[in-house]
Structure formats: C-alpha cells, structure tokens
Scaffold this active site. Sequence first.
Site, PDB file in Angstrom:
ATOM      1  N   THR A 131      -9.273   9.530  -2.054  1.00 31.19           N
ATOM      2  CA  THR A 131      -8.513   8.868  -3.115  1.00 31.19           C
ATOM      3  C   THR A 131      -8.580   9.696  -4.393  1.00 31.19           C
ATOM      4  O   THR A 131      -7.579   9.869  -5.096  1.00 31.19           O
ATOM      5  CB  THR A 131      -9.066   7.456  -3.367  1.00 31.19           C
ATOM      6  N   HIS A 172     -17.750  -4.053   4.381  1.00 29.10           N
ATOM      7  CA  HIS A 172     -18.058  -4.210   2.952  1.00 29.10           C
ATOM      8  C   HIS A 172     -17.505  -5.521   2.395  1.00 29.10           C
ATOM      9  O   HIS A 172     -17.812  -5.877   1.266  1.00 29.10           O
ATOM     10  CB  HIS A 172     -17.592  -2.995   2.133  1.00 29.10           C
ATOM     11  N   HIS A 173     -16.692  -6.238   3.173  1.00 29.34           N
ATOM     12  CA  HIS A 173     -16.275  -7.572   2.745  1.00 29.34           C
ATOM     13  C   HIS A 173     -17.324  -8.607   3.132  1.00 29.34           C
ATOM     14  O   HIS A 173     -17.158  -9.787   2.854  1.00 29.34           O
ATOM     15  CB  HIS A 173     -14.943  -7.947   3.403  1.00 29.34           C
ATOM     16  N   LYS A 179      -6.225  12.569  -4.303  1.00 30.17           N
ATOM     17  CA  LYS A 179      -4.844  12.195  -4.634  1.00 30.17           C
ATOM     18  C   LYS A 179      -4.636  12.137  -6.144  1.00 30.17           C
ATOM     19  O   LYS A 179      -3.666  12.683  -6.675  1.00 30.17           O
ATOM     20  CB  LYS A 179      -4.503  10.838  -4.002  1.00 30.17           C
ATOM     21  N   SER A 197       4.217   9.895  -5.519  1.00 27.70           N
ATOM     22  CA  SER A 197       4.283  11.338  -5.264  1.00 27.70           C
ATOM     23  C   SER A 197       5.705  11.877  -5.356  1.00 27.70           C
ATOM     24  O   SER A 197       5.911  13.087  -5.280  1.00 27.70           O
ATOM     25  CB  SER A 197       3.705  11.663  -3.881  1.00 27.70           C
ATOM     26  N   GLU A 212      -5.211  -3.294   6.314  1.00 28.71           N
ATOM     27  CA  GLU A 212      -4.108  -3.989   5.651  1.00 28.71           C
ATOM     28  C   GLU A 212      -4.029  -3.606   4.167  1.00 28.71           C
ATOM     29  O   GLU A 212      -2.950  -3.419   3.612  1.00 28.71           O
ATOM     30  CB  GLU A 212      -4.288  -5.497   5.811  1.00 28.71           C
ATOM     31  N   TYR A 246      -4.781  -0.820   2.889  1.00 29.02           N
ATOM     32  CA  TYR A 246      -4.180   0.510   2.767  1.00 29.02           C
ATOM     33  C   TYR A 246      -2.720   0.493   3.176  1.00 29.02           C
ATOM     34  O   TYR A 246      -1.930   1.300   2.701  1.00 29.02           O
ATOM     35  CB  TYR A 246      -4.996   1.533   3.547  1.00 29.02           C
ATOM     36  N   HIS A 290      -9.053  -4.675   6.244  1.00 32.06           N
ATOM     37  CA  HIS A 290      -9.177  -3.514   5.384  1.00 32.06           C
ATOM     38  C   HIS A 290      -8.059  -2.508   5.586  1.00 32.06           C
ATOM     39  O   HIS A 290      -7.462  -2.063   4.612  1.00 32.06           O
ATOM     40  CB  HIS A 290     -10.558  -2.870   5.404  1.00 32.06           C
ATOM     41  N   ASP A 350      20.956   6.411  10.466  1.00 29.86           N
ATOM     42  CA  ASP A 350      20.481   5.023  10.356  1.00 29.86           C
ATOM     43  C   ASP A 350      19.076   4.976  10.943  1.00 29.86           C
ATOM     44  O   ASP A 350      18.525   5.997  11.341  1.00 29.86           O
ATOM     45  CB  ASP A 350      21.413   4.059  11.112  1.00 29.86           C
ATOM     46  N   ARG A 367     -14.873 -17.089  -7.646  1.00 27.65           N
ATOM     47  CA  ARG A 367     -13.434 -17.232  -7.506  1.00 27.65           C
ATOM     48  C   ARG A 367     -13.126 -18.528  -6.756  1.00 27.65           C
ATOM     49  O   ARG A 367     -14.020 -19.162  -6.208  1.00 27.65           O
ATOM     50  CB  ARG A 367     -12.852 -16.030  -6.759  1.00 27.65           C
ATOM     51  N   TRP A 414      -7.014 -17.201   1.905  1.00 30.24           N
ATOM     52  CA  TRP A 414      -6.089 -16.518   2.809  1.00 30.24           C
ATOM     53  C   TRP A 414      -6.810 -15.907   3.994  1.00 30.24           C
ATOM     54  O   TRP A 414      -6.187 -15.573   5.000  1.00 30.24           O
ATOM     55  CB  TRP A 414      -5.285 -15.448   2.060  1.00 30.24           C
ATOM     56  N   HIS A 428      -0.681 -18.456  -2.431  1.00 32.75           N
ATOM     57  CA  HIS A 428      -0.335 -17.366  -3.363  1.00 32.75           C
ATOM     58  C   HIS A 428      -0.667 -16.016  -2.717  1.00 32.75           C
ATOM     59  O   HIS A 428       0.146 -15.098  -2.716  1.00 32.75           O
ATOM     60  CB  HIS A 428      -1.096 -17.526  -4.682  1.00 32.75           C
ATOM     61  N   SER A 478       7.262  -9.109  13.168  1.00 28.55           N
ATOM     62  CA  SER A 478       8.264  -8.405  12.374  1.00 28.55           C
ATOM     63  C   SER A 478       7.738  -7.044  11.924  1.00 28.55           C
ATOM     64  O   SER A 478       8.442  -6.032  12.001  1.00 28.55           O
ATOM     65  CB  SER A 478       8.639  -9.268  11.169  1.00 28.55           C
ATOM     66  N   SER A 479       6.487  -7.020  11.462  1.00 31.49           N
ATOM     67  CA  SER A 479       5.913  -5.758  10.994  1.00 31.49           C
ATOM     68  C   SER A 479       5.814  -4.748  12.117  1.00 31.49           C
ATOM     69  O   SER A 479       6.072  -3.556  11.917  1.00 31.49           O
ATOM     70  CB  SER A 479       4.509  -5.979  10.431  1.00 31.49           C
TER      71      SER A 479
END
Lengths: 180, 279, 525
Positions: C328, C302-303, C331, C268, C255, C257, C253, C106, C450, C142, C77, C169-170
């Site tokens: 943040t 922090h993870h 924003k 925006s 990722e 963002y 991390h 293009d 979890r 994951w 998931h 691909s990315s």
Amino acid sequence: MNASLADRNALLARKLIIIACVMGCFGLALVPFYRQICEATGISQSRVVAQTASGSIDPTRDVTVEFVASNSNGLGWTFEALNPIVQVHPGVVTTVRYRVVNNTGRKVIAQAVPSYAPSLAAPYFKKLKCFCFDQQTFAPGEARDMQVVFVVEPDLPTDISRISLSYTFFDITAEAGGKG
Amino acid sequence: MKKLRVIAGAIAASLPALALAGYDVNIPAPKTPISMQIYGLHMEILWVCLAIFVVVFGVMFYSLFAHRKSKGAVAANFHENHLVEVIWTLIPFVILAVIAFPATRTVLAMKDASNPDMTIKVTAYQWKWQYDYLNDGVKLYATLSTPRDQIGSPEEHGKITNEHYLLETDNNVVVPVGKKIRLLITANDVIHGWYVPQLGVNQYGIPGFIKDTWFQANEAGIYRGQCSQICGKEHGYMPIVVEAKSPEDYAAWVKEQKAKQAEAAQPADKVSMADTTAR
Amino acid sequence: MEAAHAHAHDDHHHAPAGIGRYFTTTNHKDIGSMYMWFSLIMFFVGGFMALVIRAELFQPGIQIVNPDVFNQLTTIHALVMIFGAVMPAFVGYANWQIPLMVGASDMAFARMNNWSFWLMPPAAALLVGSFLVPGGAAGSGWTLYPPLSIQGGISVDMTILAVHIMGASSIMGSINIITTILNMRAPGMTLMRMPMFVWTWLITAYLLIAVMPVLAGAVTMLLTDRHFGTHFFNAAGGGDPTMFMHIFWFFGHPEVYIMILPAFGIISHIIPTFARKPLFGYASMVYATASIALLSFIVWGHHMFTVGMPAAGNLFFMYATMLIAVPTGVKVFNWIATLWKGSITFETPMLFAIGFVSLFTIGGFSGLVLAVTPVDITLHNTYYVVAHFHYVLFSGAIFSIMGGAYYWLPKWTGHMYDETLGKVHFWLTAISFNITFFPQHFLGLAGMPRRIPDYAPQFTEFNQISSIGAFLLGFSQLLFLYVVIKCIRGGVKAEAKAWEGAEGLEWTVPSPAPYHTFETPPAFH
C-alpha cells in the site's frame, strides 16, 4: 474469428465458474477443517468418547484444575461444580462431581459441552468418564450428582499450571424430543 | 466548561499533536501493566505514523505547490527508477519490524494468564453480567443502575444529572489491588464483549466456550467499561464497573457479600437464580 | 455461455428510444449507466440511514429511534453502502470503461451482463424492504454473527437472500469482466500494457470469484442453522459461533480490497492526467495490487483479536496485516512520484484524487494502529474502528468514485461538468467528511463502543461535532446529483480528448462515446 472468440470466451467462463464452485466447496470445507484445527489446539473437543490415560504419574508436579458450570439457551436450573478447585499430580486419576437440580418444572433433555482455558491444555486433559458424553434426561424436580473422571497427562507443558474446564448445559429438549 | 471542551476538541481535531496533551482525546489513563504497554505501543505507532505522514505529505504538498502548471512547470517524463522503488519498499519493512518487536512481547504477556491470584468467572447475558468468584465463593449480578426513565424521556435529554450515566451498575465487581485476576469469560445467549479500556481487557464471551484473560490493577479506583460486541436491543445498556480496593478492603467486602448471600440463602437463592437465567 | 452467442448485435443503429430499452439492453454503456444510477440511489438511501443514526447520536438519551431500530439502521446502512452503493458503482465503471479502455466492442457476455444488473434491484428491495416486516430489519450488525442473527426474525432470511442474489450478480459480473479483459483486448495491448484501472479490476474480479462463494456458504449455513436444525454455529451440537466469524472474515477482508482496488485504478488514471506525466512505477503498481490481493486472504483474523485465539494465531495475523502496509505504501509513493516534477492543474477530479491520497493514507495509518494486536484490544469495536473504515471507504472508495465520475463525465455525456460547482462539491465533501469522522478517532480512543444508540455524557461534544459534519456531508452530496444532472442536460461541448493530459483508448472515441464503439478493434501503440 468471431466464432472463435465466442468459443474462447465460453471456455474461459467455464473455467471461472469452476473456480467459483471450487471456492464454494472450499467455504464448506472450512467447517471440517476448522474442527480439525480446534481439535488439535483444544479450542473445542467434539470427542465424546472415553479416553484412556497413559499410566505414568508425576508426583513432583501440582496442577490446579478449576471446574466451572454454565447454563445456556435460557436453561433455568441449578448447575454447579461440587469440587470447583482441585489440586492433582499429573497422571493421577481423579473424580469430581457436578450437581444439577432441575427446578424448571418440566422434563429436560440437555447436552453438556466442555471447553478449556487455556485451550492449549485440552489435548493433555483426558476424560475417562463424563456426563458430557451423552445427552442427559432430567425429570421435573430431579436432583442428580454426576461424575467426571479425569487425568492430566504428565507431558502437559510445564508453563501450564492451571487448567479450567467449563461445562455448559444446552437445553435440547425440543430437538431430542422430536427425534423420539 | 462544556464550551471549553468543545473548543479544545476542535483544536485537537485540527492539530493531532495537541491530541496527546489530555486523556480526553486519547486512550484513558492505563492502570495495569498490560494497558500501560498498550498505551506505550499506541503512542509509539502514532509518532511513527505522524513522522511518516509529515515526510511523505511534505513531499507531496511541496510538489503540488512547486510543480503547478500555473507556475509554468513543464512535465518531466520519467516513469520509473528501480533503485528508488526498491528503497521505498524496504524502508517500511524496517519500520514495521521496529513496531512488531515490542508488540510481540505485549501479545505474549497479555496471553499469559498463568499463576493468577484469583479467578473470576464472567457470564454475559442479554443484558447483564454475572460474576462468580471461584476462590471466595462470591456470586453477583451486575445490571445498569441508571434509572430507565432517565434514558427514554426526551424532555430529560440535555440535562442528564448522573455523572456516570450509562456507566454505573447496581453491583460493582470488586477486586484486590496488585493481585493477578484471571477472568474466565463466557456467555449465556449471544456473543458479548467484556471491555474495560483502563484495564487493557477486551474479550468476547461466546456461548458454550470459556476464554481466559487477566488483569492486575496497580492502583485503587473505579474503572468503567461497556459491552463491546453488539448483542441485541440493549447492547448499549450493559456497563461494566470494576472497583479495585486494597486487599484488606477487598477481604472486608467478601465477608459482607458472604453475609448477604447467607441471609438471602435458600430457597430464595435458587428461585432468584432460576428467575434470572430463565430470561 | 449462451450469452456468448447472443453477443452478435441485435441492432446496429443508435440507442433505441424509450425507457423500455433498459430492461432488455445488452449495451455495456446502458448497463454501466444503470449500475451507476442504482449505486447513486442506494448511496442516498444508505446516507439517509446514516443521518438518522447521527441525529440519534447528537446527544445522549433516546430521542428519535428506539434501540432496536437503531441496530437495524446500522446493519442495513452498512449492507446498503457496501453491496448497494460502492460495489455496483465500481461495476458500473467496469462496464463503461473496460470495453472502451481495452478497445472491445462490448462486454464478453452481453446478455448475462443485463441479468447481473437486473438481479440488483430485487436484492436491494429485499434489503431495504425488510424494515417493513414484523420485527423490523436485521439488527445483528452487517457481520450477521450468530447466535444473535439466529434470534432475528424473517428479516434475517430476507437479508441472507439479498446477499445471495447480490453475490450471484457479482460473480456473473466478474466472469464477464475477466473474460472481456483476457480475451478481447485490442491487438498489441499486452497484459503489462493494460491501463491500470483494467489491471485493478482484473484482480478484483478474481477476488470476487474467490470469496463471494465463501460468503454464500457462510450465510447458507446460517440459514440452515436457523430453519433446518443444523448446528454449524451452535455449541450444543458441536458447532462454534467463532467458526462463522472465521468464514465470514475470510470473505470479509478480501471484500475490503474489492472495494478499494478499483479505486486505486481510478486514481492511477486521474493523477497522471492532471500531472501531465506518465504513471510512475507501472509495473510495481501491478505487483503491489496483486500482493495486496494475495495478502488479503491471510489477514482475516485481525477482525477477531478479541475472540481469544492462541497467542500464535494473534501474532500470525498481526504480522500478516502489518505486511499489507508495504504494497500500500508503494502505491502511495508511486502516486507522489507521479506528481513530482509534473505540470499540475487542479480540476475537480484531481482534487478528489489528492483528497483520496491524503485521507486514505490517514485510514491506512489507523489501520496500522489497529493491526497491532494489543492496541486493537483496546480499540476493537469502538468508534476508532468506525473512523478507520470510513476513512478508507468514504475518503477512499467514494472519493475515487466521485473523482472518476467528474473525470469521465465528459466522455459519457459529451459535456463538461460545471467546474465551479464541482470544486465547491469537493471542498464541502472533504471538509465535512473530516468534521464527521476525525472526532470519531477520539471517541474510540476514549472507549466509546460502536453500535450503541445512547452514550455516556463525556462523549457528547465529539458526537455533536460528528453529527453536524454528517448532515453537512449528506446534504453536500445533493450538489453532486445536481452537477451530474446539469452535465447530462447540457454544458460546454467536450472534445474527444477531454483532458489535456489524458491517455488511453477511451479518449480516441468522440464525446459522448457513440452507442457502439470499437466494432473493429483499434490499433494500440
């Protein structure tokens, strides 16, 4: 105009690919970098050679050293510290013993991996002799006592009064056997 | 009673302020100096966040209400104001510093496992816990004691009879109240997490490494927790139950355990050890 | 680079007919649409897995799936939603919107653009197909932490391969995006006059190029540990499982963002449009985005507050993480200042934008709570974390994707969507989202871990509320699919400038946007 755009695009793409490759190398370089950090902070020690003590003794201080033993990889044998808690003066060379009883019924080649808590104490803990320096081979049913000769350096930070040293035995029979 | 809790939950969900009323919707009652600090820190940050939320979103919803086109609002055309921008960049720094100061103190206290009264080595397995009391020589394994047939059977669901379903073990970890207990945590196979919220401890056990942490229960009682890091199929079935007893009761327990251990001694002891670790 | 030469158009006509064109198309609009449909399909696939998870968690006990399958569902998931739904959706937006917004004909490398899309379906097939191999899909979460992921079967290898392909691909997509933005802007569009969405994607693309190779390195080491006898993550050979966590989160991390910065960009655009007022603090928005991106490289620890880092490490990562609240916050303040004294209307995109600002901020607050090391100790790997990242990823990333879809659908299809149904979709989504995820905060605070298939009875009520909300949330999304299809098939004709307050080059071309746009660069004032 169009051709020059294509050229500029290709040039930029080349630069970006280089960035990606550099970052890929950086990812791999994190491995030795991480090891350096761990060595420095004592989180792990790959140093598998005998160290030497600096020589001075501090009789005014007592440090408690705890020895613990663990198995990993489903290694089903008895592994215990025979002197689980010892008191030492920094600088005094001390010997403790561990015992393995190989009750697995087969030949086992194993490697012991040391780990310290708190990890910050590790750089001050010198092993002069240790069974973890080499792979150990145990015949089926063999019981063996093994030595750790160590010294706690006198410059151990004063807020550390207790060091735990853990050895975890990993069964590497399959790999070591394969290499001969 | 259950219905009441659902309703209470729904109300709590809609009104965060009410959430503070009971422990059901908050961190469980803290029982160690560290977990009390954690509880306090969480409360402090929660209130700070709520205050910011009310102020900031008060402004936003006022604007959404007052500056609607349907009310005839005409758009202004400003798009920057350096003074305001600098101010609202600086204010968060101040707020963060206010949070960071006590948090730093707690981190340092939490990490200071020196001068313990006793040390327990915790080894995690797929899927159980082993506890070695280094000072008292007690060794025990703790596995889930909820009957397996109760877990798997669909006809049983909805009428789970055990009060502590999934949070009970065959051998509880017994510790003396008021003593600083140092834990040396490691694992045998994969990474696990020794997590007991009321004791303020959550520490991974990593194969090949020992990590130390500590707690000091200041009240007798039973504190329950679970493995906090996914460790395979039965990750949900390796609870931790810590029983804090008075030092006298603890001493009696140690005596009893030692007697049991002596009774079960060799060679059965070694066989069972080999059995359990070989899995 | 050869794609650069292929840039010269194959055809100067309108879209070629037939479904086969999609295999070879180099048109940014076709590719953008394909990315979005792919993303929507994966969103439903991942959503289906989420509903199985929530159904299992409706009450204690094991009812629907066994614990092994449960772990596989939570793992896949996450991977499907991150790599299959959110990231491709944003790449789809980039493909459609960036050329239109900067006035390019293009993407820079049109052929490579096609390749980067067509790498995605095989990767997704590997990921989802891994359920069918012996032993089932990867069940290690994951994050693929070893040694658990070393224990897994062939499905772990399939997952690693899928991650490699999607990473490639990315990176290709990012090279394309950066080149398009830097080299192909309309004359007069300086960097500091670019639309905000373009800015956020520029920064995101750099993040992708920086961290995707690191992830590739980490999973490659995992692969060699599994099959080729290396010991990167095995203490027996001098390795350390903790090192995988460090490398993984060094990717992980940023990722996070990558999945939220383009969302900031979309919001925006929507807020100024419906407030009929220019974006407040454009420059500070750019700087805030850049600082978030830079900070994202130094907060990964922090993870890992529970792995037992020394106090200094914990403190460093705590302070760095807390700092992210500053840009943040800037924003959020800027968006609210944009609303202030506007002339506000509440079309569906605006509803999603307001929902985004309010709910994402709740996720930001719970992020601040989790940033504080001692509090994280008691909440790490509990449902509080699950609630937190769904607030930032669902009511953050996905709200912006849906708001953006409603916002630009008139430009893409030439028709206005059904406003009433759109609003119904928003309210259903927003309400059921909160029913699903708000109670999970309480579960986490109470200590429910979890990734467990079964739980103690005291967690029952909130889990039931959450599961009911999840089903409502899941089925509400079918309405979105219906609105999109209805909009494609017909509806009120959209004008070139579909919204009164809309600004930007994309609104200067007709709706629907012709197959080829800006073949001569437009004038930008």
